[in-house]
Design a protein around this motif. Structure first.
Motif, PDB file in Angstrom:
ATOM      1  N   GLU A  96     -26.921  19.556  21.785  1.00 32.23           N
ATOM      2  CA  GLU A  96     -26.740  19.310  23.219  1.00 32.23           C
ATOM      3  C   GLU A  96     -28.091  19.226  23.919  1.00 32.23           C
ATOM      4  O   GLU A  96     -28.326  18.361  24.763  1.00 32.23           O
ATOM      5  N   LEU A 130     -19.441  14.191  19.376  1.00 31.49           N
ATOM      6  CA  LEU A 130     -19.019  13.283  20.449  1.00 31.49           C
ATOM      7  C   LEU A 130     -19.081  13.976  21.811  1.00 31.49           C
ATOM      8  O   LEU A 130     -19.458  13.368  22.816  1.00 31.49           O
ATOM      9  N   LYS A 131     -18.737  15.273  21.829  1.00 29.80           N
ATOM     10  CA  LYS A 131     -18.818  16.038  23.077  1.00 29.80           C
ATOM     11  C   LYS A 131     -20.260  16.127  23.567  1.00 29.80           C
ATOM     12  O   LYS A 131     -20.533  15.974  24.755  1.00 29.80           O
ATOM     13  N   LEU A 133     -22.658  14.062  22.975  1.00 28.45           N
ATOM     14  CA  LEU A 133     -23.043  12.747  23.490  1.00 28.45           C
ATOM     15  C   LEU A 133     -22.470  12.556  24.899  1.00 28.45           C
ATOM     16  O   LEU A 133     -23.176  12.162  25.826  1.00 28.45           O
ATOM     17  N   GLY A 134     -21.175  12.850  25.037  1.00 28.29           N
ATOM     18  CA  GLY A 134     -20.505  12.652  26.318  1.00 28.29           C
ATOM     19  C   GLY A 134     -21.146  13.463  27.434  1.00 28.29           C
ATOM     20  O   GLY A 134     -21.375  12.962  28.528  1.00 28.29           O
ATOM     21  N   ARG A 135     -21.440  14.706  27.119  1.00 27.70           N
ATOM     22  CA  ARG A 135     -21.998  15.589  28.144  1.00 27.70           C
ATOM     23  C   ARG A 135     -23.388  15.139  28.592  1.00 27.70           C
ATOM     24  O   ARG A 135     -23.740  15.250  29.751  1.00 27.70           O
ATOM     25  N   GLY A 137     -24.678  11.980  28.172  1.00 25.63           N
ATOM     26  CA  GLY A 137     -24.749  10.581  28.565  1.00 25.63           C
ATOM     27  C   GLY A 137     -25.520   9.718  27.573  1.00 25.63           C
ATOM     28  O   GLY A 137     -25.722   8.524  27.798  1.00 25.63           O
ATOM     29  N   THR A 139     -25.865   7.393  24.492  1.00 24.74           N
ATOM     30  CA  THR A 139     -24.868   6.545  23.830  1.00 24.74           C
ATOM     31  C   THR A 139     -24.944   6.728  22.300  1.00 24.74           C
ATOM     32  O   THR A 139     -25.991   7.057  21.754  1.00 24.74           O
TER      33      THR A 139
END
Ligand code: C2E
Ligand code: MG
Ligand code: MG
Ligand code: MG
Length: 279
Positions: A96, A130-131, A133-135, A137, A139
């Protein structure tokens, strides 16, 4: 006399073992706190294009400087974290953080992140990545996951499933330390990698050993026959570059180009790299 010598040797051995066990116990006891306090975080080593030395990405490498024990090597605290079941927490935290740093880099610079063998059999790994990445931003096409051959031999089926989950999400996969582990060519055919990283044990000897040079060449040719990129690891000398390019290896990392830097220094380095590229 011989007897007392044996006795003292035994004591020495025992004390050494004690120290090792105690050090691991202490690292285990302090891991959680170190993560909570942000004492463990990633530094970033540039990955460069050999032709013009431009930076194409960075590999995240975990660092922990302990107030009393000093710098603890990542191999050591990651192995402790694997043994005590703390690796999902530690690795999730590191990823993260690394994604949050990388999202500020220019869009054509990727982040490479190491996953330990114990994680590959964790069914929640893909979701966890994936989380992150999503958190942040970041890609998926800017993330590359590195794993060693040893991650494949424990449970090949699970590894295969995890890797295809990552691929389906658009994340690239690199096989790290290639040639140094217990993999077989079978894995290269069955699994779809994007990149082979040639282990430093080959590149470091390539100028002094004809055998090592032949191995480097063979790995590059194998990778190119399978349409994989190659990155030469541990490049420390200018003289290694010519033969690598001649053999078809286009990318490298190593102290010759720079070691792992804290996030702030990476931002400075990228700024000067870009202005040099424009000039
Ligand atoms: P690796 O992924 O193969 O990383 C390359 C290692 O070689 C790094 O050591 C790097 O600092 C070192 N290195 C790079 N260029 C040179 C060079 O020119 N000469 C020499 N002598 N060494 C060079 P480091 O940082 O001590 O990491 C050791 C290993 O620990 C890594 O090997 C990786 O397997 C593991 N590791 C590091 N960070 C993480 C992490 O966040 N998660 C996981 N699972 N493993 C990590
Ligand atoms: Mg690596
Ligand atoms: Mg490596
Ligand atoms: Mg390694």
């Amino acid at each position: 006399r011989a007897k007392s010598e044996r006795a003292s040797t035994f004591h020495f051995f025992e004390a050494g073992m004690d120290r090792k066990v105690m050090r691991r116990a202490r690292i285990e006891a302090e891991l959680r706190k170190a993560v909570d306090e942000g004492a463990i975080h990633s530094h970033f080593q540039p990955i460069v294009r050999l032709g013009d030395r431009s930076i194409i990405g960075f590999e995240a490498l975990a660092r922990w400087t302990h107030p009393e024990l000093g710098d603890i090597p990542p191999e050591e605290f990651i192995s402790v974290a694997e043994d005590c079941g703390f690796i999902p927490k530690l690795s999730g935290y590191l990823l993260e953080n690394a994604c949050a740093v990388a999202v500020n880099w220019p869009k054509d610079i990727f982040l490479s992140f190491n996953i330990s063998p114990a994680e590959i059999s964790d069914p929640s790994l893909v979701l966890r990545i994936l989380k992150a990445l999503g958190r942040s931003g970041l890609t998926a096409d800017r993330l590359e996951i590195e794993l060693t051959e040893n991650a494949l031999v424990r449970d090949f089926e699970i590894a295969r499933r995890t890797l295809s989950g990552l691929r389906n999400a658009g994340i690239r996969i690199a096989l790290d330390d290639f040639g140094a582990g217990n993999s077989s060519l079978h894995h290269l055919r069955e699994l779809h990698f994007d990149r082979l990283k040639i282990d430093r044990s080959f590149t470091s000897q390539m100028l002094v050993s004809e055998e090592a040079a032949a191995m480097v060449r063979a790995i590059i040719h194998l990778a190119s026959a399978l349409s994989l990129s190659t990155t030469a690891e541990g490049i420390e000398m200018q003289d290694q570059i010519g033969p690598l390019i001649a053999d078809g290896c286009l990318e490298a990392q190593g102290h010759h180009f720079g070691g792992a830097l804290p996030a702030e220094r990476v931002a400075e380095l990228l700024a000067s790299d870009r202005s040099r590229a424009k000039a």
